[in-house]
Design a protein around this motif. Structure first.
Motif, PDB file in Angstrom:
ATOM      1  N   GLY A  36       9.080   3.073  -7.585  1.00 23.50           N
ATOM      2  CA  GLY A  36       8.595   1.950  -7.770  1.00 23.50           C
ATOM      3  C   GLY A  36       8.190   1.314  -6.081  1.00 23.50           C
ATOM      4  O   GLY A  36       7.734   0.382  -5.681  1.00 23.50           O
ATOM      5  N   GLY A  37       8.139   2.404  -5.206  1.00 25.80           N
ATOM      6  CA  GLY A  37       7.543   1.929  -3.779  1.00 25.80           C
ATOM      7  C   GLY A  37       6.288   2.966  -3.651  1.00 25.80           C
ATOM      8  O   GLY A  37       5.582   2.830  -4.582  1.00 25.80           O
ATOM      9  N   ALA A  38       5.954   3.230  -2.430  1.00 22.24           N
ATOM     10  CA  ALA A  38       4.591   3.794  -1.964  1.00 22.24           C
ATOM     11  C   ALA A  38       5.178   4.951  -1.191  1.00 22.24           C
ATOM     12  O   ALA A  38       5.850   4.600   0.027  1.00 22.24           O
ATOM     13  CB  ALA A  38       3.752   3.012  -1.748  1.00 22.24           C
ATOM     14  N   GLY A  39       4.132   6.050  -0.923  1.00 19.09           N
ATOM     15  CA  GLY A  39       4.266   6.955   0.368  1.00 19.09           C
ATOM     16  C   GLY A  39       2.724   6.982   0.915  1.00 19.09           C
ATOM     17  O   GLY A  39       1.811   6.326   0.386  1.00 19.09           O
ATOM     18  N   LEU A  40       2.958   7.292   2.235  1.00 16.74           N
ATOM     19  CA  LEU A  40       1.804   7.352   2.833  1.00 16.74           C
ATOM     20  C   LEU A  40       1.721   8.889   3.346  1.00 16.74           C
ATOM     21  O   LEU A  40       2.507   9.737   3.614  1.00 16.74           O
ATOM     22  CB  LEU A  40       1.664   6.555   4.294  1.00 16.74           C
TER      23      LEU A  40
END
Length: 342
Positions: A36-40
């Protein structure tokens, strides 16, 4: 992220930090989105071509993501100081038949212009900068391409200087790996993350992402409670199934050498970075000169050899203060547990 994580289509206020040197993989970034989040993606130390391949892999998964770059902010070292440190470290290199005197003093910019061109030619949702402040024209060009721009800061003063970003990543000294400080000649003050977020919020109206030492659900909740719109975690993911950290690094996190603590050191790269205490930090921390990226390139072959040999005593064991919570399981499970009580 102009006001909240929902601006990126996120259902959870959790971000996987960009960990340069191989720890962050496309699989890890995709797993963060599954939670549900995001990564970089970590653009640091990668060639533009390798970064382009990673971007293509993540883009094919149709998930929100970002890219982090090291903005040039070198700490030059004089030739004599460089040569002296190489001689000091040579006994360590002798274990692996390496000649440190043959490694040229390198003061590069990590392919800065080519990486910016890559991100302008094929824009990504988010770009963040660490180590330095990019030229306002770079930020303007990225923003015109539809990219949200974030800047890592470690103090209220740095937050003031980063006023033209879209959001700030507020990194406390508890963070593992390199500090994002804009003044690398100094070790950042050890201010608790909550206090630092409060202090930055007093001087900046930008959305804030809290980072540094976050490794539990309570820590995530605390970061949001003090005003951050999201929490960024890194060390807690280093043992995950999707991590690209070396087996030597992962094993040390599970069973740390020495006295099971971390230290902020310049010994490996000439720039302040938090790592597990080991034989290398104990021996060279007080002897290492400031000098980045020259010392990063000098010690690179030694560190690579140590990782391959399972030699945790001579490896840069980057770790934040929450390293004891790093676990060997899918990253989505780790991230899901961190936000389960929100």
């Amino acid at each position: 992220m102009t006001t909240r994580p929902a601006a990126l289509g996120l259902s959870s206020p959790i971000l996987a930090a960009p960990m340069a040197g191989g720890a962050t993989t496309p699989r890890l970034v995709i797993a963060a989105a599954a939670a549900g989040g995001a990564g970089l993606l970590a653009g640091g130390y990668q060639s533009p071509e390798a970064l382009a391949r990673q971007i293509a892999e993540v883009r094919a998964a149709s998930v929100p993501f970002g890219v982090n770059l090291f903005a040039p902010n070198p700490v030059p070292i004089d030739p004599a100081g460089y040569a002296a440190y190489a001689r000091l470290l040579q006994p360590e290199a002798d274990r692996y038949d390496l000649d440190l005197a043959g490694i040229p003093r390198t003061e590069d910019d990590d392919g800065w212009r080519d990486k910016i061109d890559l991100l302008l030619d094929a824009p990504v949702p988010v770009v963040t900068f660490t180590f330095g402040l990019p030229d306002p024209a770079v930020i303007g060009a990225l923003r015109a391409a539809g990219t949200l721009v974030g800047q890592t800061v470690t103090s209220p003063d740095e937050a003031r200087r980063a006023a033209n970003a879209d959001f700030l990543v507020v990194q406390a000294a508890a963070a593992g790996g390199h500090s994002g400080t804009l003044t690398p000649g100094w070790t950042p003050a050890d201010i608790p993350l909550g206090e630092l977020v409060h202090a930055v919020a007093r001087v900046s109206g930008l959305p804030l992402v809290a980072a540094g030492g976050i490794a539990t659900a309570d820590a995530v909740a605390d970061a949001l409670r003090v005003g951050a719109v999201a929490a960024m975690v890194g060390t807690v993911l280093l043992r995950s199934d999707e991590s690209g950290a070396s087996k030597t690094h992962q094993a040390a996190l599970a069973d740390p050498p020495g006295d099971r603590r971390t230290v902020v050191t310049r010994a490996f790269t000439g720039r302040p970075a938090r790592a597990l205490v080991n034989a290398f930090t104990r021996r060279y921390d007080r002897l290492a000169p400031a000098g980045y990226p020259a010392l990063h390139h000098l010690t690179g072959p030694l560190r690579k050899a140590a990782a391959a040999a399972g030699d945790a005593g001579r490896l840069h064991l980057w770790a934040g203060t929450g390293f004891r919570h790093a676990s060997a399981e899918p990253a989505a499970d780790i991230l899901g547990r961190l936000v389960a009580n929100l």
